[in-house]
Design a protein around this motif. Structure first.
Motif: not given
Length: 129
Positions: A9-13, A17-18, A50-52, A60-61
């Motif tokens: 479920p986290y991949l689509a958002p 958002q690029g 991690r820092p991003l 972020r993926c």
């Protein structure tokens, strides 16, 4: 892409958002060497993320795409151990979990989303060796 977003479920958002990036890894060598390299690629991706995460939230993926063939092993099998260690190792969970890094895996031919997480799962079988 639709199959992957059905699993996570986290991949689509993140895609919308690029905030999704891809690393392509070409399998080369015996299964144990490829598993070791995939584990390294997973840790490297987590350290890059991690820092991003703080300024951008937890969407972020970084996806590692596995290409190539390893005689006697399927991609699903090659991903099993690195994924299990990254997801279930107590030290890695405590390093990456608090900053929002999760580990998932997708492989060609996977047809249904995994069931809900129920804590630590036993390690995958290594009977393919």
């Amino acid at each position: 892409m639709r199959q992957m977003t059905a699993h996570c479920p986290y991949l689509a958002p993140s895609l919308q958002q690029g905030l999704t990036t891809w690393t392509v890894y070409r399998a080369d060598g015996d299964p144990a060497a490829v598993e070791a390299e995939l584990f390294h690629a997973g840790v490297q991706a987590a350290e890059w993320l991690r820092p991003l995460l703080r300024p951008h939230g937890g969407l972020r993926c970084e996806n590692i795409v596995l290409l190539g063939d390893v005689p006697g092993a399927q991609h699903r099998d090659l991903l099993a151990w690195p994924h299990w260690v990254l997801k279930n190792n107590w030290v890695l969970k405590n390093i990456y979990g608090p900053v929002g890094i999760m580990f998932g895996k997708f492989h060609a031919g996977e047809e249904k989303p995994p069931g809900p997480a129920t804590g630590s799962r036993p390690p995958p079988s290594r009977s393919s060796r």
